[in-house]
Design a protein around this motif. Sequence first.
Motif, mmCIF file in Angstrom:
data_model
loop_
_atom_site.group_PDB
_atom_site.id
_atom_site.type_symbol
_atom_site.label_atom_id
_atom_site.label_comp_id
_atom_site.label_asym_id
_atom_site.label_seq_id
_atom_site.Cartn_x
_atom_site.Cartn_y
_atom_site.Cartn_z
ATOM 1 N N MET A 1 15.343 -4.506 -28.465
ATOM 2 C CA MET A 1 15.989 -5.718 -28.960
ATOM 3 C C MET A 1 17.418 -5.864 -28.424
ATOM 4 N N ARG A 2 18.126 -4.720 -28.310
ATOM 5 C CA ARG A 2 19.480 -4.701 -27.747
ATOM 6 C C ARG A 2 19.439 -3.665 -26.632
ATOM 7 N N PRO A 3 19.023 -4.058 -25.440
ATOM 8 C CA PRO A 3 18.623 -3.100 -24.402
ATOM 9 C C PRO A 3 19.600 -1.946 -24.208
ATOM 10 N N ALA A 4 19.058 -0.741 -24.358
ATOM 11 C CA ALA A 4 19.863 0.461 -24.194
ATOM 12 C C ALA A 4 18.956 1.673 -24.127
ATOM 13 N N LEU A 5 19.459 2.720 -23.468
ATOM 14 C CA LEU A 5 18.836 4.034 -23.526
ATOM 15 C C LEU A 5 19.543 4.841 -24.608
ATOM 16 N N LYS A 6 18.788 5.688 -25.275
ATOM 17 C CA LYS A 6 19.347 6.586 -26.278
ATOM 18 C C LYS A 6 19.190 8.001 -25.750
ATOM 19 N N LEU A 7 20.311 8.665 -25.515
ATOM 20 C CA LEU A 7 20.282 9.959 -24.861
ATOM 21 C C LEU A 7 20.854 11.053 -25.771
ATOM 22 N N PRO A 8 20.161 12.180 -25.890
ATOM 23 C CA PRO A 8 20.665 13.273 -26.702
ATOM 24 C C PRO A 8 21.975 13.809 -26.161
ATOM 25 N N GLY A 9 22.884 14.138 -27.082
ATOM 26 C CA GLY A 9 24.164 14.700 -26.680
ATOM 27 C C GLY A 9 25.161 13.690 -26.149
ATOM 28 N N ILE A 10 24.686 12.552 -25.687
ATOM 29 C CA ILE A 10 25.546 11.535 -25.054
ATOM 30 C C ILE A 10 25.698 10.312 -25.926
ATOM 31 N N SER B 1 10.670 7.701 -34.463
ATOM 32 C CA SER B 1 10.983 6.455 -35.164
ATOM 33 C C SER B 1 10.543 5.301 -34.290
ATOM 34 N N ALA B 2 10.080 4.241 -34.928
ATOM 35 C CA ALA B 2 9.660 3.056 -34.182
ATOM 36 C C ALA B 2 9.876 1.831 -35.055
ATOM 37 N N GLY B 3 10.348 0.756 -34.430
ATOM 38 C CA GLY B 3 10.558 -0.477 -35.174
ATOM 39 C C GLY B 3 11.546 -1.381 -34.486
ATOM 40 N N LEU B 4 11.865 -2.487 -35.147
ATOM 41 C CA LEU B 4 12.738 -3.487 -34.552
ATOM 42 C C LEU B 4 14.170 -2.991 -34.394
ATOM 43 N N ARG B 5 14.639 -2.179 -35.328
ATOM 44 C CA ARG B 5 16.000 -1.653 -35.206
ATOM 45 C C ARG B 5 16.047 -0.384 -34.360
ATOM 46 N N SER B 6 15.114 0.528 -34.605
ATOM 47 C CA SER B 6 15.137 1.815 -33.914
ATOM 48 C C SER B 6 14.632 1.727 -32.484
ATOM 49 N N GLY B 7 13.853 0.693 -32.161
ATOM 50 C CA GLY B 7 13.165 0.699 -30.877
ATOM 51 C C GLY B 7 12.094 1.768 -30.926
ATOM 52 N N PHE B 8 12.069 2.633 -29.923
ATOM 53 C CA PHE B 8 11.154 3.778 -29.959
ATOM 54 C C PHE B 8 11.939 5.033 -29.634
ATOM 55 N N GLU B 9 11.820 6.029 -30.509
ATOM 56 C CA GLU B 9 12.573 7.274 -30.343
ATOM 57 C C GLU B 9 11.645 8.472 -30.540
ATOM 58 N N VAL B 10 11.877 9.504 -29.777
ATOM 59 C CA VAL B 10 11.259 10.811 -29.986
ATOM 60 C C VAL B 10 12.362 11.768 -30.414
ATOM 61 N N HIS B 11 12.116 12.515 -31.485
ATOM 62 C CA HIS B 11 13.121 13.415 -32.038
ATOM 63 C C HIS B 11 12.732 14.863 -31.771
#
Length: 244
Positions: free
Chosen positions: A228-237, A207-217
Amino acid sequence: MRIFLACLALLFFLPIGTATAWWMTVDRPQSWHEADWSGTDTLPDPGRNSDAAVYVMAARTGGLKGAVSVHSWLVYKRAGAAAYTRYDKVGWGMPVRRNAYTADARWYSNRPFIIRAIRGHEAASLIPAIESAIARYPHAGRGDYRTWPGPNSNTFVAHVLRAVPEIGAVLPPHAVGRDYLGAGPRAAVDRDARDLHLSLHGLAGLSAGLRSGFEVHLLGQAIGIDVMRPALKLPGIGRVGLAL
C-alpha cells in the motif's frame, strides 16, 4: 526449497550483518548513566499548538542490541493541553511508565524519529481508545519484561497498535519484540480485521494485511514488503521506501 531457504537466510542475515558493522563505527555511550536522555525538539511545542495530537515514536536502543533494534513509545496530547503524555515499557519495576521521560527525548543518546503523527479531531477521537488499550495490556505486572523475544517495549506499543488500528501504524521490522503474542503458537487479528499475525513464541511467524503488507518473522526480526505504501522491510535496517 533449498534455494528458497538460502535466499531467505541471506535476506535476513546480510542486512543484520551490515547494520552491525555500521553500529560498531558509531560513537555511543558505554553505560546507561553516561547516555544522553535530553529532549530533542522533534515534536512541536505543545504550549504553542492547541490541537490534539498522537505520535508513535522510536529510537535505536543502547548497547550492542542497538545494532539491530529500536525502542518504541507512544505520545499523545489532548486539545488545549500544555504538555504531552508519554507511555513506555521498561525493564525494571512496574514496567509500563507514564511520563518517565520527555516526550521526544533521546533514547540511550540516540535521536528519536516519528513513525506516525496524527493531529486534530482524528487524534482527539483516538486518545480514549489508546488509554483503554494501555489499561488492557496483558504484560504490565512487575517482572513482565523480557528483552528477547518479548514481552518488551515494542510488544507493548504493538499491542496498542493492534487494538487501535485507526492509528494506521506498523512498527519497523527491527522493533524486536513487536511480534511477540505470548508463549507458544499464537494468532492475533487487528481489531478491524485488516491484519493477521501468527507467532511461535515471538521467534518465528508472519503478518499479512493492508497495513503490514507481507512479512516473515525470524528471531525477533522481520523481512517483508509494504504494497500500500511501497517499501521493503529489512531486518536490522528498517523500512526502506515511501514515508508512512
